[in-house]
Design an enzyme around this catalytic site. Structure first.
Site, PDB file in Angstrom:
ATOM      1  N   ASP A 282       7.234  13.565  -8.707  1.00  0.00           N
ATOM      2  CA  ASP A 282       7.399  12.566  -8.081  1.00  0.00           C
ATOM      3  C   ASP A 282       7.341  11.261  -8.755  1.00  0.00           C
ATOM      4  O   ASP A 282       7.800   9.913  -8.114  1.00  0.00           O
ATOM      5  CB  ASP A 282       7.078  12.570  -6.224  1.00  0.00           C
TER       6      ASP A 282
ATOM      7  N   ASP B 116      -9.127  -1.495   4.442  1.00  0.00           N
ATOM      8  CA  ASP B 116      -8.539  -1.948   3.165  1.00  0.00           C
ATOM      9  C   ASP B 116      -7.307  -1.695   2.325  1.00  0.00           C
ATOM     10  O   ASP B 116      -7.401  -2.511   1.466  1.00  0.00           O
ATOM     11  CB  ASP B 116      -9.870  -0.203   2.350  1.00  0.00           C
TER      12      ASP B 116
ATOM     13  N   ALA C 276       3.469  11.103   1.183  1.00  0.00           N
ATOM     14  CA  ALA C 276       3.060  10.721  -0.157  1.00  0.00           C
ATOM     15  C   ALA C 276       1.398  10.169   0.553  1.00  0.00           C
ATOM     16  O   ALA C 276       0.683  10.825   1.440  1.00  0.00           O
ATOM     17  CB  ALA C 276       4.089   9.708  -0.475  1.00  0.00           C
ATOM     18  N   TYR C 277       2.129   8.700   0.422  1.00  0.00           N
ATOM     19  CA  TYR C 277       0.211   7.527   0.120  1.00  0.00           C
ATOM     20  C   TYR C 277      -0.293   7.965   1.760  1.00  0.00           C
ATOM     21  O   TYR C 277      -1.013   7.936   2.698  1.00  0.00           O
ATOM     22  CB  TYR C 277       0.317   6.039  -0.211  1.00  0.00           C
ATOM     23  N   SER C 278       1.378   7.003   2.762  1.00  0.00           N
ATOM     24  CA  SER C 278       0.493   7.498   4.558  1.00  0.00           C
ATOM     25  C   SER C 278      -0.357   8.549   4.579  1.00  0.00           C
ATOM     26  O   SER C 278      -0.394   8.807   5.912  1.00  0.00           O
ATOM     27  CB  SER C 278       2.357   7.351   5.010  1.00  0.00           C
TER      28      SER C 278
ATOM     29  N   ALA D 177      -8.559   3.194   5.747  1.00  0.00           N
ATOM     30  CA  ALA D 177      -9.727   3.039   6.012  1.00  0.00           C
ATOM     31  C   ALA D 177     -10.062   1.520   7.268  1.00  0.00           C
ATOM     32  O   ALA D 177     -10.919   0.558   6.812  1.00  0.00           O
ATOM     33  CB  ALA D 177     -11.016   2.891   4.787  1.00  0.00           C
TER      34      ALA D 177
END
Length: 294
Positions: free
Chosen positions: A75, A179, A191-193, A214
């Site tokens: 990806d 953060d 993905a990151y989410s 966080a």
């Protein structure tokens, strides 16, 4: 038909990558397809592989107006390919040689069938939104780069948490103390989410996700807004700086820099096989709904 082939040019890539590239080139040349290869990718290959594929392809420096782009890798390679394509409106087909592969979801053993379907025009194209950012700095450090997955606002190294004051279409939303903050497209929802507790969205849904990284409050839950929203951010940091990442491409910003995130004026076209659906990918890649007790 004209296809441009893209892949990882870094020195730390998979040792099997050259084998994959050669196999893809051989498969493509069995069909009435003109194959184009970037100079940088070609010259990153070993002399032996260069000699084998040179008669099969046309080298280029600037991406030509081809009918389709093919990304060979994971990806991350797909995202880099999308960044290179930009607003040229060239659809991308992802060949997966990595691990998970949500964007690059065609396995190498499916390549021959996939190429035959492409030549016979038996495929579909999904339109995926991208995110663009604007700042009060001139020039914009990211230039014309857009994000297919997400825009991430991150603290720098071991700096204290950020205070991120967020506005939607000019109306104050909240101040995230966290953060960082991920602003993701539906494509980036897996993905990151997803890793920070964001919802999974159907890739073609007209939405944008805001998910704190966080957060220092249990009430800072992920939020989904319409993709016509303009998200304005003012960031405070004890280090006086913060990081902005567009699909992994990062720049350091001064805390006086204001950020606005919004849907780009163009979409990224993604090539899909007719029998490859998002729900099937969820079941196959994430074992969605699988009873692991069996």
């Amino acid at each position: 038909m004209k296809i441009a082939l893209f892949g990882n040019t870094s020195s730390d890539r998979d040792p099997q990558f050259e084998k994959y590239i050669f196999s893809v080139c051989e498969a493509i040349k069995r069909y009435p397809i003109h194959l184009y290869l970037p100079d940088m990718l070609f010259y990153s290959l070993s002399p032996d592989i260069q000699d084998k594929i040179r008669p099969m392809c046309i080298l280029f420096d600037v991406t030509p107006p081809v009918d389709m782009a093919m990304s060979v890798g994971g990806d991350g390679t797909f995202l880099r390919t999308a960044s290179i394509i930009g607003d040229m409106e060239i659809p991308i087909l992802g060949i997966n040689t990595g691990r998970l592969g949500f964007l690059a979801d065609i396995n190498c053993d499916e390549l021959d069938d996939t190429l035959r379907e492409i030549v016979e025009n038996k495929y579909r194209i999904e339109e995926r939104i991208l995110l663009e950012i604007d700042t009060n700095d001139e020039p914009n450090p990211f230039g014309s780069i857009c994000a297919l997955n997400e825009v991430a606002i991150l603290k720098q190294d071991t700096a204290s948490m950020l205070s991120i004051h967020a506005y939607i279409n000019g109306e104050y939303l909240t101040s995230y103390r966290a953060d960082g903050l991920v602003i993701a497209t539906p494509t980036g929802s897996t993905a990151y989410s997803l890793s920070i507790g964001g919802p999974i969205l159907v890739p073609t849904s007209p939405s944008i996700i805001l998910a704190a990284i966080a957060p220092h409050s249990l009430t800072a839950r992920p939020l989904v807004v319409g993709d016509d929203s303009r998200i304005s951010l003012k960031i405070e940091s004890r280090s006086k700086h913060y990081l902005v990442s567009l699909d992994g491409q990062s720049q350091i910003f001064n805390e006086h820099t204001l950020i606005e995130v919004y849907k780009a004026p163009y979409t990224q076209k993604v090539v899909k096989r007719l029998n490859h659906t998002f729900f099937k990918t969820l079941r196959d890649k994430l074992m969605w709904g699988a009873d692991l007790r069996k």
